[in-house]
Scaffold this motif. Structure first.
Motif, PDB file in Angstrom:
ATOM      1  N   GLU A 124      -2.129   8.006  -6.073  1.00  0.00           N
ATOM      2  CA  GLU A 124      -0.674   7.070  -6.905  1.00  0.00           C
ATOM      3  C   GLU A 124       0.311   6.933  -6.684  1.00  0.00           C
ATOM      4  O   GLU A 124       0.835   6.285  -6.121  1.00  0.00           O
ATOM      5  CB  GLU A 124      -1.576   6.656  -9.074  1.00  0.00           C
ATOM      6  N   LYS A 127       1.437   5.077  -3.113  1.00  0.00           N
ATOM      7  CA  LYS A 127       1.334   4.056  -2.958  1.00  0.00           C
ATOM      8  C   LYS A 127       2.727   3.254  -2.788  1.00  0.00           C
ATOM      9  O   LYS A 127       2.742   2.044  -3.485  1.00  0.00           O
ATOM     10  CB  LYS A 127       0.591   3.375  -4.285  1.00  0.00           C
ATOM     11  N   GLY A 149      -0.644   6.379   2.471  1.00  0.00           N
ATOM     12  CA  GLY A 149       0.392   5.883   1.302  1.00  0.00           C
ATOM     13  C   GLY A 149       1.693   6.489   2.369  1.00  0.00           C
ATOM     14  O   GLY A 149       1.376   6.543   3.370  1.00  0.00           O
TER      15      GLY A 149
END
Length: 319
Positions: A124, A127, A149
């Motif tokens: 996360e 990203k 990412g």
């Protein structure tokens, strides 16, 4: 470890690497840095047996320094822990004399339990997107499908390695301004994994091209062809078993244009030959790997010259 054995370890592991502009002396290896896109011989490894830093490296171009195990991990495309374990297995155990020079590596054993999953929430924080892969021909659909990412603080793209069940096994960080890379600490060893194989398990894919590097697999995926990567030129029983347990029934080996690529191909054929259908293809001699071939010539048209028609019929959902 006696200094004579230490010298054997360092020279045995360093000599096969294709150094650029290398000069070997009795006290140092001087060459272009393997970590940077630079042909100037600013990189060195200490080979003086009277120097307590034997095997350590430095780069006069950047001021960076490090130990031999760190360097070997980079050259072998594996984690620091895997390189340390490789040394222990290949060259023996602990020194008998406490005064003898030692390699500073963690104590690792073959039966030590390995962490097979890491928290997927790690992705996360990355990203973001960088143009590095786009410029090398990797499509946005494929980058999204593979959960790629970007680490803005360390200026590195992030390449997740997934387990067959889709859980996150490891995460590779690749700097966008150099060749340097590293892996997430405490993750599953790369020697136990195949990049992209989770798609074969989830989508029941029967045919695949096998390449060495992740970016080459991503390149083929961007051309609409399913591929998996071994992660460097190593192929062992763990990777073999992971492949044989998958739904894949037919593979084509597409090796790099170097000696290591030939060895890689021969090892895989020895491991899986007779257990599944195996084809062999070669990148044209003017290119060193699949991605360079794609960037300069375009894979969609060029691949028609290879005998891989079976693999071209496969479908993969990158949406």
């Amino acid at each position: 470890m006696k200094i004579s054995l230490l010298a054997e370890v360092v020279r045995t592991e360093l000599e096969p690497f294709p150094w650029i502009n290398a000069t070997w002396t009795t006290t140092r290896l001087i060459a272009a840095s393997p970590f940077r896109y630079d042909r100037h011989p600013s990189f060195y490894v200490i080979l003086d047996e009277n120097d307590p830093g034997y095997g350590c490296w430095g780069d006069s171009g950047t001021g960076e320094r490090g130990g031999f195990v760190q360097l070997l991990a980079f050259l072998r495309d594996e984690t620091y822990e895997e390189a340390a374990e490789y040394i222990r297995i290949k060259y023996g155990g602990q020194p008998e004399d406490p005064d003898e020079i030692t390699l500073t590596v963690p104590r690792l054993t073959l039966d030590k339990p390995q962490i097979t999953r890491i928290d997927a929430s790690l992705l996360e924080r990355y990203k973001y997107r960088h143009t590095y892969l786009e410029k090398r021909g990797i499509t946005e659909d494929v980058q999204r499908a593979m959960n790629i990412g970007y680490d803005r603080d360390r200026q590195a793209i992030t390449l997740p390695w997934f387990n067959p069940d889709g859980s996150l096994g490891n995460l590779k960080y690749r700097r966008v301004n150099s060749k340097a890379f590293w892996y997430e600490k405490g993750a599953r060893p790369i020697r136990e994994m195949l990049y992209g194989v989770h798609l074969a398990y989830s989508q029941r894919i029967k045919r695949a091209i096998i390449v060495e590097a992740e970016i080459d697999a991503l390149t083929l995926m961007s051309a609409g062809i399913y591929a998996i990567a071994t992660g460097g030129a190593a192929f062992n029983a763990a990777k073999r078993d992971l492949l044989l347990r998958s739904p894949i029934e037919e593979v084509v080996l597409l090796r790099d244009n170097d000696v290591a690529g030939r060895t890689w191909r021969n090892r895989i054929v020895a491991e899986i030959g007779g257990k599944m259908d195996v084809g062999i293809a070669l990148v044209p001699r003017t290119y060193k790997d699949v991605n360079e071939w794609h960037c300069e010539d375009g894979l969609r048209q060029s691949l028609r010259h290879l005998n891989i028609r079976k693999c071209r019929t496969m479908t993969v959902n990158f949406g």
